[in-house]
Design a protein around this motif. Structure first.
Motif, short mmCIF file in Angstrom:
data_model
loop_
_atom_site.label_atom_id
_atom_site.label_comp_id
_atom_site.label_asym_id
_atom_site.label_seq_id
_atom_site.Cartn_x
_atom_site.Cartn_y
_atom_site.Cartn_z
N ASN A 1 40.94 -35.93 32.10
CA ASN A 1 41.47 -34.58 31.97
C ASN A 1 41.70 -34.11 30.54
N VAL A 2 41.35 -34.94 29.56
CA VAL A 2 41.63 -34.61 28.16
C VAL A 2 40.45 -35.02 27.29
N VAL A 3 40.00 -34.09 26.44
CA VAL A 3 38.93 -34.39 25.50
C VAL A 3 39.33 -33.93 24.11
N PHE A 4 38.75 -34.59 23.14
CA PHE A 4 38.97 -34.27 21.74
C PHE A 4 37.75 -33.51 21.27
N SER A 5 37.96 -32.42 20.50
CA SER A 5 36.85 -31.60 20.05
C SER A 5 37.22 -30.97 18.70
N LYS A 6 36.42 -30.02 18.26
CA LYS A 6 36.71 -29.24 17.06
C LYS A 6 36.53 -27.77 17.40
N ASN A 7 37.31 -26.92 16.75
CA ASN A 7 37.14 -25.49 16.98
C ASN A 7 36.04 -24.95 16.06
N LYS A 8 35.81 -23.64 16.09
CA LYS A 8 34.72 -23.04 15.32
C LYS A 8 34.90 -23.22 13.81
N ASP A 9 36.15 -23.45 13.36
CA ASP A 9 36.43 -23.67 11.94
C ASP A 9 36.38 -25.14 11.55
N GLY A 10 36.02 -26.01 12.51
CA GLY A 10 35.94 -27.43 12.24
C GLY A 10 37.27 -28.16 12.31
N ASP B 1 40.49 -29.96 14.23
CA ASP B 1 40.66 -30.78 15.42
C ASP B 1 41.42 -30.02 16.50
N ILE B 2 40.93 -30.15 17.74
CA ILE B 2 41.63 -29.60 18.89
C ILE B 2 41.55 -30.60 20.03
N TYR C 1 31.99 -28.91 21.87
CA TYR C 1 31.33 -30.15 22.21
C TYR C 1 32.36 -31.27 22.20
N ILE C 2 32.18 -32.20 23.08
CA ILE C 2 33.10 -33.33 23.16
C ILE C 2 32.88 -34.24 21.96
N LYS C 3 33.95 -34.49 21.26
CA LYS C 3 33.93 -35.45 20.16
C LYS C 3 34.32 -36.83 20.68
N LYS C 4 35.27 -36.82 21.65
CA LYS C 4 35.71 -38.06 22.27
C LYS C 4 36.40 -37.73 23.59
N VAL C 5 36.09 -38.49 24.63
CA VAL C 5 36.78 -38.36 25.90
C VAL C 5 38.02 -39.24 25.84
N ILE D 1 31.45 -28.76 26.61
CA ILE D 1 32.65 -28.67 27.43
C ILE D 1 32.51 -27.48 28.37
N VAL D 2 32.82 -27.71 29.63
CA VAL D 2 32.79 -26.65 30.63
C VAL D 2 34.07 -25.83 30.45
N THR D 3 33.92 -24.65 29.85
CA THR D 3 35.10 -23.86 29.48
C THR D 3 35.92 -23.42 30.68
N SER D 4 35.31 -23.28 31.84
CA SER D 4 36.07 -22.86 33.02
C SER D 4 37.08 -23.92 33.45
N LEU D 5 36.91 -25.17 33.00
CA LEU D 5 37.83 -26.24 33.35
C LEU D 5 39.01 -26.35 32.38
N VAL D 6 38.93 -25.67 31.24
CA VAL D 6 39.96 -25.80 30.20
C VAL D 6 41.21 -25.02 30.58
N ASP D 7 42.34 -25.76 30.64
CA ASP D 7 43.64 -25.14 30.91
C ASP D 7 44.37 -24.84 29.61
N LYS D 8 44.36 -25.79 28.68
CA LYS D 8 45.11 -25.64 27.44
C LYS D 8 44.29 -26.15 26.26
N VAL D 9 44.55 -25.54 25.12
CA VAL D 9 43.93 -25.95 23.86
C VAL D 9 45.05 -26.23 22.88
N PHE D 10 45.09 -27.46 22.37
CA PHE D 10 46.08 -27.84 21.37
C PHE D 10 45.40 -27.85 20.01
N HIS D 11 45.88 -26.98 19.12
CA HIS D 11 45.35 -26.94 17.75
C HIS D 11 46.22 -27.85 16.90
N LEU D 12 45.67 -29.00 16.55
CA LEU D 12 46.43 -30.01 15.80
C LEU D 12 46.24 -29.75 14.31
#
Length: 178
Positions: A14-23, A25-26, A6-10, A43-54
């Motif tokens: 082309n870039v959104v802030f979210s959380k992974n299944k473990d909570g 930040d990504i 889910y989008i936490k912040k746009v 989030i439309v997963t088919s549009l996701v190119d990269k996931v940054f795990h911060l």
């Protein structure tokens, strides 16, 4: 990426802030991923190119600060280069390298575009720092192929110096696992 995000912040179209299944930040990137979206949208997963795990709050803040001034392709390519080459050479670096090298590559590009690029007066580091020099060669090759083929060979030494200055002790743990 199979779980729902889910989008936490746009951050932009082309870039959104979210959380992974473990909570954790990504940051997700992809063409049009944030276009006409708002907080809470799936989030439309088919549009996701990269996931940054911060991994840290500092890494999140650094990424967001870069995003304000540097085009996304410079950020993602530089982060990819750092992660790929630090793993390949088992070369642990401090997190600040992601910011400093990204900023350097983008500023060098801008200087070339405006005709203000100046050759460096740095000493040759190839003998004293052969691993860092090799990393610099590979990094420059990637930057030329993925960002701008007009980067001069002079950038090799500058890139190597960034890696020399950012080296740390310990294991290689990419901060921005993609």
């Amino acid at each position: 990426m199979k779980e729902k995000h889910y989008i936490k912040k746009v951050l932009n179209n082309n870039v959104v802030f979210s959380k992974n299944k473990d909570g954790k930040d990504i940051i997700l990137t992809g063409l049009g991923l944030g276009f006409q979206k708002k907080k809470g949208d799936i989030i439309v997963t088919s549009l996701v190119d990269k996931v940054f795990h911060l991994k840290t709050e500092e890494s999140k803040e650094n990424f967001l600060a870069l995003l304000k001034d540097v085009p996304l392709d410079f950020i993602t390519v530089t982060y990819d280069v750092i992660d790929k080459l630090t793993l390949k050479y088992n070369y642990p670096v401090q997190d600040y390298l992601y910011v400093t090298l990204t900023d350097h590559i983008y500023c060098a590009y801008q200087s070339i575009q405006t005709g203000n690029y100046q050759s460096s007066k740095l000493p040759d580091v190839s003998n004293e720092y052969p691993i860092e020099y090799q990393i610099g060669e590979e990094a420059l090759s990637i930057f030329k192929s993925k960002l701008f083929d007009g980067f001069p060979e002079d950038e090799l030494g500058r890139i190597a110096i960034h890696f020399i200055n950012a080296k740390r002790e310990g294991e290689v743990t990419p901060s921005f696992q993609i």
